[in-house]
Design a protein around this motif. Structure first.
Motif, mmCIF file in Angstrom:
data_model
loop_
_atom_site.group_PDB
_atom_site.id
_atom_site.type_symbol
_atom_site.label_atom_id
_atom_site.label_comp_id
_atom_site.label_asym_id
_atom_site.label_seq_id
_atom_site.Cartn_x
_atom_site.Cartn_y
_atom_site.Cartn_z
ATOM 1 N N VAL A 214 10.232 2.498 1.125
ATOM 2 C CA VAL A 214 9.889 1.072 1.184
ATOM 3 C C VAL A 214 10.884 0.255 0.379
ATOM 4 C CG1 VAL A 214 8.166 -0.658 0.530
ATOM 5 C CG2 VAL A 214 7.445 1.458 1.643
ATOM 6 N N GLU A 215 11.213 0.712 -0.810
ATOM 7 C CA GLU A 215 12.167 -0.015 -1.647
ATOM 8 C C GLU A 215 13.537 -0.071 -0.986
ATOM 9 O OE1 GLU A 215 11.772 1.996 -5.407
ATOM 10 O OE2 GLU A 215 9.939 0.891 -5.905
ATOM 11 N N GLN B 40 0.828 -1.214 0.000
ATOM 12 C CA GLN B 40 0.000 0.000 0.000
ATOM 13 C C GLN B 40 0.861 1.262 0.000
ATOM 14 O OE1 GLN B 40 -3.281 -0.105 -0.528
ATOM 15 N NE2 GLN B 40 -3.054 -2.333 -0.587
ATOM 16 N N MET B 41 1.958 1.232 0.751
ATOM 17 C CA MET B 41 2.839 2.403 0.812
ATOM 18 C C MET B 41 3.487 2.691 -0.543
ATOM 19 S SD MET B 41 4.635 1.974 4.553
ATOM 20 C CE MET B 41 5.626 3.458 4.447
ATOM 21 N N LYS B 42 3.791 1.649 -1.288
ATOM 22 C CA LYS B 42 4.416 1.824 -2.604
ATOM 23 C C LYS B 42 3.502 2.543 -3.589
ATOM 24 C CE LYS B 42 7.585 -2.102 -2.691
ATOM 25 N NZ LYS B 42 7.852 -3.393 -3.347
ATOM 26 N N LYS B 43 2.212 2.516 -3.330
ATOM 27 C CA LYS B 43 1.263 3.205 -4.190
ATOM 28 C C LYS B 43 1.354 4.724 -4.044
ATOM 29 C CE LYS B 43 -2.093 -0.580 -4.280
ATOM 30 N NZ LYS B 43 -3.449 -1.002 -3.893
ATOM 31 N N VAL B 44 1.965 5.163 -2.954
ATOM 32 C CA VAL B 44 2.137 6.600 -2.698
ATOM 33 C C VAL B 44 3.586 6.948 -3.019
ATOM 34 C CG1 VAL B 44 2.012 8.417 -0.947
ATOM 35 C CG2 VAL B 44 0.410 6.491 -0.862
ATOM 36 N N SER B 45 3.783 7.815 -3.982
ATOM 37 C CA SER B 45 5.143 8.120 -4.441
ATOM 38 C C SER B 45 6.045 8.621 -3.315
ATOM 39 C CB SER B 45 5.107 9.130 -5.589
ATOM 40 O OG SER B 45 4.509 10.338 -5.173
ATOM 41 N N LEU B 46 5.476 9.302 -2.346
ATOM 42 C CA LEU B 46 6.249 9.816 -1.214
ATOM 43 C C LEU B 46 6.939 8.688 -0.435
ATOM 44 C CD1 LEU B 46 6.964 12.263 0.642
ATOM 45 C CD2 LEU B 46 4.864 11.755 1.892
#
Length: 166
Positions: free
Chosen positions: A86-87, A75-81
């Protein structure tokens, strides 16, 4: 780590008891149980009180990380910020996962239990989740690692460090 623990203890210590401060420090990533035991020593919390508080504080996040971190990261990866963060966390975890991959439970136990920077229950849980280890096996390995870290850091915090402070 000592400066982080001292800063956290001094600022939080104004608002909560020494025991609660130790508990909260033990729940934090990076410092975890190791920082909690160090804080307990600095705050003069008896070792017999500190050990169970630190162990419980360090254990609480583990099941949540094992069970939910992959979905949270997705879900966090869906937000560019958050994508880059996360990566970066995933890459760091996978970089440290070689021994866990090779030795499985023993590797995870040692990874969590040997108190060196970048290891511990938080990173161990992340690695176990990313490698899709069996949750029960990962939990057992991490509990054994926490027990190992508790013994090592207790000796260092209350033994060697305690002798230097007093």
């Amino acid at each position: 780590m000592q400066s982080i623990v001292e800063a956290f203890s001094n600022s939080l210590g104004q608002y909560v008891s020494a025991e609660m401060c130790v508990f909260l420090i033990s729940m934090l990533p990076l410092v975890e149980l190791r920082g909690g035991l160090l804080a307990a020593s600095l705050l003069k919390v008896p070792i017999t009180t500190a050990i169970p508080i630190c162990i419980i504080g360090n254990i609480i996040p583990i099941p949540f990380i094992l069970l939910f971190i992959k979905e949270i990261f997705k879900q966090m990866k869906k937000v560019s910020l958050f994508r880059g963060l996360v990566e970066k966390l995933e890459a760091r975890a996978m970089k440290k996962s070689a021994d866990v991959t090779k030795y499985e439970m023993l590797g995870l136990t040692l990874f969590v239990g040997i108190p060196i920077p970048g290891t511990g229950a938080w990173m161990g849980s992340l690695i176990a989740a990313l490698l899709e280890m069996d949750v029960k096996k990962a939990l057992i390995a991490e509990l054994l690692g926490i027990a190992m870290a508790t013994i090592i850091v207790s000796i260092l915090s209350y033994g060697l460090l305690g002798a230097v402070i007093e």
